[in-house]
Write a protein that holds these residues in place. Sequence first.
Motif: not given
Length: 168
Positions: A126-138
């Motif tokens: 999230n903080k370094i790569e910029g993924y959203t929380q939903q993208e990380i959840a997926d």
Amino acid sequence: MSRPPAHKKGWLAHYSELIGSWAKRNSLPKDAEDAAQDAMERLLHGEHAAVLDQRAYLYRTAQNRLVSEIRRQSRYKTLSLHELSEDEHPVQQDPDVALRTAELSRALHTALLELPLKCQQVFLWNKIEGYTQQEIADKLQLTPSSVEKYMKRAIRHLQEKLQNYAPH
């Protein structure tokens, strides 16, 4: 035109084609390779192993991954240093800045290693790569609320461990 060797059946027969096709369309070939590999991994490890048209599935999955990556990258405006005016260039006025930065970096690394792996992944993605929380959840096959809990835990831990590095 020759046929692929007999040992290249199923998804493997499409891998080179998929990489080549997406690398030509994408300005960053490494993103195309990542997208193709993610698609292959999902096919091999997911519930999609019995997909009737593996080629179509792989192309659609890779395309969706690339679109997500393009969206993620477009969230951040980037400029090279030569595009900035001279007064906008970062300046090191304090000779100890590099030393303090290295010390903070080591402390951050140590604090991150103290966290469970999922907390580390969620924070960094999230903080370094910029993924959203939903993208990380997926990506991690978690619920969005679990991702949020991991993020809160990571931030609380880092604030506690790095409070001595905050400017006074």
